[in-house]
Design a protein around this motif. Structure first.
Motif, PDB file in Angstrom:
ATOM      1  N   UNK A   3       2.988 -14.005 -26.026  1.00  0.00           N
ATOM      2  CA  UNK A   3       3.053 -14.472 -24.647  1.00  0.00           C
ATOM      3  C   UNK A   3       4.488 -14.747 -24.218  1.00  0.00           C
ATOM      4  N   UNK A   4       4.670 -14.845 -22.906  1.00  0.00           N
ATOM      5  CA  UNK A   4       5.993 -15.143 -22.368  1.00  0.00           C
ATOM      6  C   UNK A   4       6.160 -16.651 -22.207  1.00  0.00           C
ATOM      7  N   UNK A   5       7.280 -17.153 -22.684  1.00  0.00           N
ATOM      8  CA  UNK A   5       7.580 -18.562 -22.485  1.00  0.00           C
ATOM      9  C   UNK A   5       8.435 -18.703 -21.233  1.00  0.00           C
ATOM     10  N   UNK A   6       8.717 -19.923 -20.859  1.00  0.00           N
ATOM     11  CA  UNK A   6       9.533 -20.183 -19.678  1.00  0.00           C
ATOM     12  C   UNK A   6      10.942 -19.629 -19.866  1.00  0.00           C
ATOM     13  N   UNK A   7      11.410 -19.596 -21.094  1.00  0.00           N
ATOM     14  CA  UNK A   7      12.766 -19.087 -21.352  1.00  0.00           C
ATOM     15  C   UNK A   7      12.837 -17.573 -21.160  1.00  0.00           C
ATOM     16  N   UNK A   8      11.779 -16.870 -21.532  1.00  0.00           N
ATOM     17  CA  UNK A   8      11.753 -15.429 -21.300  1.00  0.00           C
ATOM     18  C   UNK A   8      11.791 -15.114 -19.807  1.00  0.00           C
ATOM     19  N   UNK A   9      11.007 -15.847 -19.045  1.00  0.00           N
ATOM     20  CA  UNK A   9      10.963 -15.642 -17.598  1.00  0.00           C
ATOM     21  C   UNK A   9      12.301 -15.996 -16.963  1.00  0.00           C
ATOM     22  N   UNK A  10      12.912 -17.065 -17.401  1.00  0.00           N
ATOM     23  CA  UNK A  10      14.205 -17.487 -16.875  1.00  0.00           C
ATOM     24  C   UNK A  10      15.292 -16.455 -17.171  1.00  0.00           C
ATOM     25  N   UNK A  11      15.335 -15.955 -18.380  1.00  0.00           N
ATOM     26  CA  UNK A  11      16.325 -14.932 -18.748  1.00  0.00           C
ATOM     27  C   UNK A  11      16.085 -13.654 -17.949  1.00  0.00           C
TER      28      UNK A  11
END
Length: 73
Positions: A3-11
């Motif tokens: 799954x995507x974490x908030x850090x993946x989405x932010x990057x």
């Protein structure tokens, strides 16, 4: 783990902003919003379709048959 974490989405968001710039993203947002608005307006402007499950009287059926035969001639 997949799954995507908030850090993946932010990057991902930072990379997209760096590639396209904020002005192009703002224009893209306006274009997409305008297209959605136009689509909703065109869907609402269409004439309502007659209800298929609504029973029709004999007079209405006879009138529709007469209208169809006169328009063909």
């Amino acid at each position: 783990m997949a799954g995507l974490s908030i850090w993946h989405v932010l990057i991902f968001a930072i990379v997209v902003i760096l590639l396209f710039g904020t002005s192009k993203l703002k224009n893209l947002g306006k274009d997409v919003g305008g297209a959605i608005k136009d689509f909703k307006k065109s869907v609402q402007d269409e004439e309502p379709v007659t209800k298929l499950n609504e029973p029709r009287s004999v007079e209405q059926q006879h009138q529709n048959n007469n209208d169809n035969t006169t328009s063909k001639n």
